[in-house]
Design a protein around this motif. Structure first.
Motif, PDB file in Angstrom:
ATOM      1  N   GLY A   1      -1.937  18.606  -5.806  1.00 34.94           N
ATOM      2  CA  GLY A   1      -1.706  17.530  -6.753  1.00 34.94           C
ATOM      3  C   GLY A   1      -0.278  17.513  -7.268  1.00 34.94           C
ATOM      4  N   SER A   2       0.261  18.690  -7.554  1.00 32.43           N
ATOM      5  CA  SER A   2       1.642  18.746  -8.044  1.00 32.43           C
ATOM      6  C   SER A   2       2.617  18.286  -6.962  1.00 32.43           C
ATOM      7  N   ALA A   3       2.325  18.645  -5.714  1.00 28.28           N
ATOM      8  CA  ALA A   3       3.177  18.180  -4.613  1.00 28.28           C
ATOM      9  C   ALA A   3       3.086  16.664  -4.491  1.00 28.28           C
ATOM     10  N   ALA A   4       1.905  16.113  -4.666  1.00 30.84           N
ATOM     11  CA  ALA A   4       1.735  14.656  -4.607  1.00 30.84           C
ATOM     12  C   ALA A   4       2.502  13.999  -5.745  1.00 30.84           C
ATOM     13  N   PHE A   5       2.414  14.614  -6.918  1.00 32.32           N
ATOM     14  CA  PHE A   5       3.143  14.066  -8.065  1.00 32.32           C
ATOM     15  C   PHE A   5       4.649  14.082  -7.809  1.00 32.32           C
ATOM     16  N   GLU A   6       5.157  15.227  -7.365  1.00 33.79           N
ATOM     17  CA  GLU A   6       6.615  15.328  -7.127  1.00 33.79           C
ATOM     18  C   GLU A   6       7.052  14.334  -6.056  1.00 33.79           C
TER      19      GLU A   6
ATOM     20  N   GLN B   1      -5.505   9.219  -7.438  1.00 35.08           N
ATOM     21  CA  GLN B   1      -5.268   8.945  -8.865  1.00 35.08           C
ATOM     22  C   GLN B   1      -3.853   9.341  -9.275  1.00 35.08           C
ATOM     23  N   ILE B   2      -3.412  10.513  -8.824  1.00 33.94           N
ATOM     24  CA  ILE B   2      -2.067  10.986  -9.166  1.00 33.94           C
ATOM     25  C   ILE B   2      -1.015  10.037  -8.593  1.00 33.94           C
ATOM     26  N   THR B   3      -1.184   9.649  -7.337  1.00 37.45           N
ATOM     27  CA  THR B   3      -0.216   8.779  -6.692  1.00 37.45           C
ATOM     28  C   THR B   3      -0.201   7.409  -7.367  1.00 37.45           C
ATOM     29  N   GLY B   4      -1.378   6.890  -7.669  1.00 32.22           N
ATOM     30  CA  GLY B   4      -1.453   5.593  -8.335  1.00 32.22           C
ATOM     31  C   GLY B   4      -0.783   5.624  -9.699  1.00 32.22           C
ATOM     32  N   GLU B   5      -1.077   6.660 -10.468  1.00 27.14           N
ATOM     33  CA  GLU B   5      -0.506   6.738 -11.819  1.00 27.14           C
ATOM     34  C   GLU B   5       1.007   6.929 -11.748  1.00 27.14           C
ATOM     35  N   THR B   6       1.469   7.741 -10.804  1.00 27.61           N
ATOM     36  CA  THR B   6       2.905   8.012 -10.711  1.00 27.61           C
ATOM     37  C   THR B   6       3.680   6.751 -10.330  1.00 27.61           C
ATOM     38  N   LEU B   7       3.110   5.945  -9.429  1.00 28.84           N
ATOM     39  CA  LEU B   7       3.818   4.767  -8.946  1.00 28.84           C
ATOM     40  C   LEU B   7       3.431   3.498  -9.695  1.00 28.84           C
TER      41      LEU B   7
ATOM     42  N   LEU C   1       0.832  -1.200   0.000  1.00 22.77           N
ATOM     43  CA  LEU C   1       0.000   0.000   0.000  1.00 22.77           C
ATOM     44  C   LEU C   1       0.871   1.256   0.000  1.00 22.77           C
ATOM     45  N   ALA C   2       0.468   2.223  -0.790  1.00 22.85           N
ATOM     46  CA  ALA C   2       1.092   3.548  -0.751  1.00 22.85           C
ATOM     47  C   ALA C   2       0.130   4.489  -0.032  1.00 22.85           C
ATOM     48  N   THR C   3       0.640   5.212   0.965  1.00 20.22           N
ATOM     49  CA  THR C   3      -0.203   6.144   1.714  1.00 20.22           C
ATOM     50  C   THR C   3       0.343   7.549   1.562  1.00 20.22           C
ATOM     51  N   LEU C   4      -0.454   8.396   0.926  1.00 15.45           N
ATOM     52  CA  LEU C   4      -0.077   9.805   0.768  1.00 15.45           C
ATOM     53  C   LEU C   4      -0.595  10.580   1.972  1.00 15.45           C
ATOM     54  N   THR C   5       0.257  11.390   2.577  1.00 20.67           N
ATOM     55  CA  THR C   5      -0.167  12.224   3.697  1.00 20.67           C
ATOM     56  C   THR C   5       0.120  13.681   3.363  1.00 20.67           C
TER      57      THR C   5
END
Lengths: 314, 754
Positions: B525-530, B487-493, B467-471
């Motif tokens: 979203g950009s911070a999540a992507f980076e 969605q951003i985290t899933g697509e990036t990873l 599992l990936a957990t974004l905080t």
């Protein structure tokens, strides 16, 4: 909400004896208006008598060819009853325009008649209001609210009735049947159930504290078209700026007085052969208040009467 | 510092190989919300049984509390304590900042005997139940010394003053250009005071853990609320933990904290118990911010072909006496149409009413109700189609600053919208189309709204269960932030959505600026992507440097991520295995986004075109929306369903602005006429029968690495103007005093003899 005692009536006699024993008690049916007002502490009854489970929800034919609707028949049931829809479409339409389906499912025939005004100043406990706090004054006069009475107002109150349903009942010459703790049963026209404010605007109806609505009786419908119109800024979920019910040669106006307003002057003019617009103007002779509201009522009444004469039942 | 060039390279989001970007997936937290199990601030579990606070509000507009007797209330059933300005615990002075880096200053409650507006908090009751707390209010005796108050905006418009620190924007010579124009429009519009009317009231649950206070509150900006409370209490901000996980509507009104936060924290400290405080519906109207009324004078001067020569929009608005808020209703006009001679500016009236503040699309929302109708009037005067007039004045570069546009598809929005809406069926002659007793008409308007990127951070943990957990100290105010971040985290990873978790709204998490100004998705979203990209690099290094990995010894830059694996050619390893090997805590990284150094070298906006068809009841003046359609361009779309919900929700907001929403200050009391949702009329379902929107395919590579832009406020812009223009087309009546309620329409019809 202030603390209160809660009693559930087992039968009508029990409800009446509870009411007689607890001055200031209120009957509770659907609660769609009363509970809101209690939360705002506008209504502060010490006792609530729940009449919601009494067997008063039947709709039946009367010997005279009319319809008897129990006080606890929900607005949804009444508006969807095939007999109501075919013979009294003005009533069905008025009810449907009166509230959202969630409210109609809870709201009862008797409770709808007992709903209180939605005057913005009545609803705000911080403001003077003779209806809410007798003697405190009327802040709707000289206020910002447009929904003030054109007919029957007094120097103490300009609030209007919020019930759409009662406008249709008034035009249909419906009667309210009530019973008191002493067993006396009484009938009166819906039209005069509500008082005009006079010097006691805090008293909405002429019901005694121990008097319970049992049913509403509709006589056979008058011949001729029936029309219901409700004017409002948005399409639902708001009281009327003005409403009108027409049935045959009878006309009732809503949101223009503390009671559903039978437009007797207009009816008389129509009976003498006046054109719809002349009839509307005849009624407005006795109106007081803002010109814009009078204009609205004149145009609305003219158009609705015309429509009823086309035999339309919309 | 990066430049926009750094963002141009392809990346996992722009490549979108697993197709999560743009996918109309359901809301991450949707099930919790529709089943009523998402704990909002007032409902969170507390470590022990809570007490309940109730705030007592002033009933005068301005003056001072001459006397206040709390004794009867203090002895009322269930009451634990009662405060007024005389006995409330010490708080820092309003606006004080112990820490100069705090984003907000002290926000004390019951700070003095002065009353600055109707509805201001003047006392606080803490009791065992909310009912007892509220019932005790009747036992408080307050005597006021009232002072004269300035309440009526209309009577002070002529004496409005300049906005401190602001000058009119002038280009060319407006007056000369205007007077030399062949065809002119000069008219004044009025947009009334409006309320946010969020479903969830402001509410806080607070308790103390030693010298640290934990507060769950309903707020759009985590850091702002945390800092305001810390400054109010005079403690370092790391002793305030602020959580705001679910928010039932913000719309700008919850961009700041209110007295519920301050008083809950104080009362929890004083009582040693958890405390819940919520504003009443009435207090939501009377004691939070509102959108101020705005008067807007528009002057347009054009040649006979419709080319604009001069354009002015001058706005007068109001704010509270001790405030600096300005509804910048004229600003958008600087970037919209070409004209050599231009004037825009604002004037301000100070009133003794509650604070004006930001409300969805501040500036554009009222502003476009004027200029976009003035353009309609000009088109009418020229005998031109309103779309043709706008295309004639489409600028090559930003007319305010000559900067190139990052991307501007306004014309395409209008043309595609016209085609799909059936604009060619519009009869340009007003009053020519009838449907029974209804006049029927069509109108259009454009939409423009700025796009912004603010600095933000995020944290990302990958654990051995895969599992990936974004905080992120970000908020989801009902817009869909949880979902798009997943969605951003899933697509990036390269992870499926069911392996991604998102945790938001906690001041202990890496900070993001929160929700507002439609900057939330692009910024958070950009911070999540980076952060996802940081995680990719870390995982690649872990794999290629570990002999146990099949990817050992390979170049980490060649690694790919797909289906939960790190991949090179036909070799791969699952992210779960990688995370397990890294230790019991898995792998944690943080990342951040900052605006590009050259971001301001481009003019960057979102655009749209709004189309409306209305019916006007020829008897009563009632206006009903028959259908509405819009085409919008707002960068790459992260979630087609949520973006459309944001856009159509915005359009509906505009319907309210055009037709129903308005509040008025009662000059006798200083209070608002409407203080509940039965009187303050937002549109309901029955008002919105046929409304749809389309978002163009677009990517703005100057906006951020993902090429996305905000959609939260764009839909409002121009929406109401399209409706007002349709009303004119329907019945030939120009109404410039919003909202267009039946009384105003009827008076206008009467005046025309209709």
């Amino acid at each position: 909400m202030k603390p209160f005692a809660f009693e559930r009536a087992r039968n009508v006699d029990h409800a009446l004896s509870l009411a007689a024993a607890a001055p200031g008690a209120r009957f509770l049916a659907g609660g769609t208006n009363l509970l809101d007002l209690m939360k705002l502490e506008i209504e502060q009854p010490e006792t609530l008598i729940d009449v919601g489970r009494l067997p008063l929800a039947d709709i039946s034919e009367t010997a005279g060819g009319g319809l008897r609707i129990g006080a606890l028949a929900t607005n949804t049931v009444v508006a969807s009853d095939p007999r109501v829809r075919s013979r009294y479409p003005v009533l069905a339409r008025a009810i449907l325009s009166g509230a959202s389906v969630q409210l109609r499912n809870k709201a009862s025939m008797g409770g709808n008649l007992m709903q209180r005004t939605r005057c913005a100043y009545f609803m705000d406990p911080a403001k003077p209001c003779n209806k809410r706090l007798p003697g405190s004054g009327c802040s709707a006069m000289g206020g910002l609210s447009q929904a003030t009475a054109l007919f029957g107002a007094s120097e103490f109150c300009v609030a209007v009735s919020a019930s759409d349903m009662s406008v249709a009942l008034a035009v249909l010459d419906a009667e309210v049947e009530t019973v008191r703790a002493d067993g006396s049963v009484r009938r009166r026209p819906v039209e005069t159930l509500h008082r005009l404010p006079g010097d006691a605007p805090q008293v909405d109806t002429d019901l005694a504290p121990d008097e319970l609505i049992l049913a509403v009786e509709l006589p056979p419908p008058p011949s001729g078209g029936q029309v219901w119109r409700k004017v409002r800024a948005r399409a639902s979920y708001i009281g009327a700026l003005a409403s009108i019910a027409v049935a045959g040669d009878r006309v009732a106006l809503g949101a223009v007085a503390a009671r559903p307003w039978r437009a007797r002057a207009a009816e008389a003019a129509l009976a003498e052969g006046a054109a719809p617009r002349e009839a509307a103007e005849a009624e407005l002779v006795s109106a007081s208040g803002e010109d814009g509201r009078k204009t609205l009522v004149r145009r609305l009444a003219t158009d609705a009467i015309q429509e009823s004469r086309k035999g339309s039942r919309s | 510092m990066s430049t926009v060039r750094d963002w141009a390279a392809p990346n996992p989001i722009t490549e979108n190989r697993s197709g999560l970007i743009g996918k109309p997936v359901d809301r991450y937290e949707g099930r919790l919300k529709v089943t009523g199990t998402a704990p909002y601030a007032f409902e969170v579990e507390t470590p022990s049984a809570p007490l309940y606070g109730h705030i007592v509000s002033a009933t005068i507009a301005r003056g001072r509390i001459a006397g206040i007797d709390l004794s009867q209330a203090a002895s009322a059933p269930g009451v634990v304590l009662v405060w007024s300005h005389l006995n409330v615990p010490v708080q820092a002075q309003r606006g004080a900042k112990l820490n100069p880096r705090s984003q907000r200053g002290s926000n004390p409650a019951l700070g003095s005997d002065r009353v600055e507006h109707y509805g201001q908090s003047v006392a606080f009751i803490l009791a065992d139940t909310p009912e007892n707390a509220r019932a005790a209010e009747a036992r408080i005796r307050i005597t006021y010394e009232a002072s004269d108050a300035d309440l009526d905006f209309g009577s002070f418009i002529d004496s409005a003053g300049p906005v401190p620190g602001e000058e009119d924007a002038r280009i060319g010579d407006f007056e000369a250009g205007y007077s030399a124009s062949a065809v002119t429009v000069d008219a004044t519009w009025f947009s009334p005071l409006q309320n946010h009317a969020q479903m969830e009231p402001c509410a806080t649950t607070a308790w103390w853990e030693g010298d640290k206070v934990v507060v769950h509150t309903s707020i759009q900006m985590v850091k702002g609320g945390q800092h305001a409370l810390a400054e109010t209490l005079g403690i370092p901000s790391d002793r305030v933990r602020l959580l705001t996980r679910y928010i039932g509507g913000g719309f700008g009104g919850k961009g700041q904290s209110y007295d519920d936060l301050t008083l809950a924290a104080l009362a929890a400290r004083e009582s040693g118990r958890p405390v819940r405080v919520a504003y009443t519906r009435r207090q939501m109207f009377q004691a939070t911010v509102h959108r101020p009324a705005v008067q807007m004078r528009v002057r347009l001067g054009a040649d006979g072909t419709g080319r604009l020569n001069a354009m002015a929009l001058e706005a007068v608005t109001h704010c509270a006496r001790n405030s600096t808020f300005v509804e910048h209703a004229a600003e958008f006009a600087r970037n919209l149409y070409a004209a050599p001679h231009r004037l825009t500016g604002h004037r301000l009236v100070r009133l003794d009413i509650p604070h004006a503040g930001a409300m969805r699309a501040p500036g554009e929302a009222p502003g476009m109700l004027s200029l976009e109708c003035a353009m309609d009037e000009l088109a009418d005067r020229l005998g031109m189609d309103p779309i043709a007039l706008r295309i004639r004045n489409e600028p090559e570069v930003d007319p305010d600053n000559a900067k190139p546009f990052s991307i501007r598809q306004l014309v395409r929005c209008m043309q595609e919208g016209a085609q799909q809406f059936g604009w060619d069926r519009r009869n340009p002659t007003p009053g020519a189309v009838r449907d029974g007793r209804w006049y029927v008409g069509m109108g259009m308007a454009t939409a423009i709204r700025g796009n912004f990127l603010l600095p933000a951070k995020a944290g990302l943990r990958l654990t051995g269960d895969g599992l990936a957990t974004l905080t992120q100290g970000m908020t989801d105010i009902g817009t869909g932030t949880y979902t798009i971040l997943a969605q951003i985290t899933g697509e990036t990873l390269g992870l499926p959505l069911d392996q991604v978790r998102v945790e938001l709204g906690d001041s202990d998490m890496p900070p993001a600026p929160g929700s507002g100004g439609q900057f939330g998705a692009a910024t958070a979203g950009s911070a999540a992507f980076e952060t996802g990209m940081v995680m990719r690099r870390r995982l690649a290094e872990l794999a290629t440097s570990d002999p146990r990995s099949p990817l050992y010894g390979e170049d980490p830059l060649l690694m790919d991520f797909a289906n939960g694996n790190i991949v090179l050619g036909n070799r791969s390893e699952s992210l779960a295995t990688l995370a397990s090997r890294a230790g019991p805590e898995g792998v944690y990284v943080e990342g951040s986004i900052s605006p590009a150094a050259d971001a301001r070298d481009w003019s960057q906006h979102t655009y749209g075109a709004q189309f409306a068809e209305v019916g006007v009841d020829s008897v009563t003046g009632e206006v009903r929306l028959r259908r509405m359609f819009g085409v919008f361009a707002a960068g790459r779309i992260l979630n087609a369903k949520l973006a459309k919900s944001q856009i159509t929700g915005g359009m509906i907001w505009g319907v309210g602005a055009a037709l129903t929403e308005s509040n008025a200050v009662d000059p006798r009391y200083g209070s608002f006429l409407h203080q509940d949702l039965g009187g303050y009329l937002a549109p309901v379902h029955a008002d919105i029968v046929n409304l749809d929107a389309v978002l163009l395919d677009e990517a703005d590579d100057k906006a951020n690495p993902m090429g996305i832009k905000g959609v939260g406020e764009l839909g409002i812009c121009g929406s109401g103007a399209a409706i007002a223009n349709a009303v004119y087309n329907a019945c030939g009546v120009r109404l410039r005093d919003y909202p267009l309620t039946p009384d105003k329409v009827l008076a206008a019809l009467e005046a025309k003899g209709l």
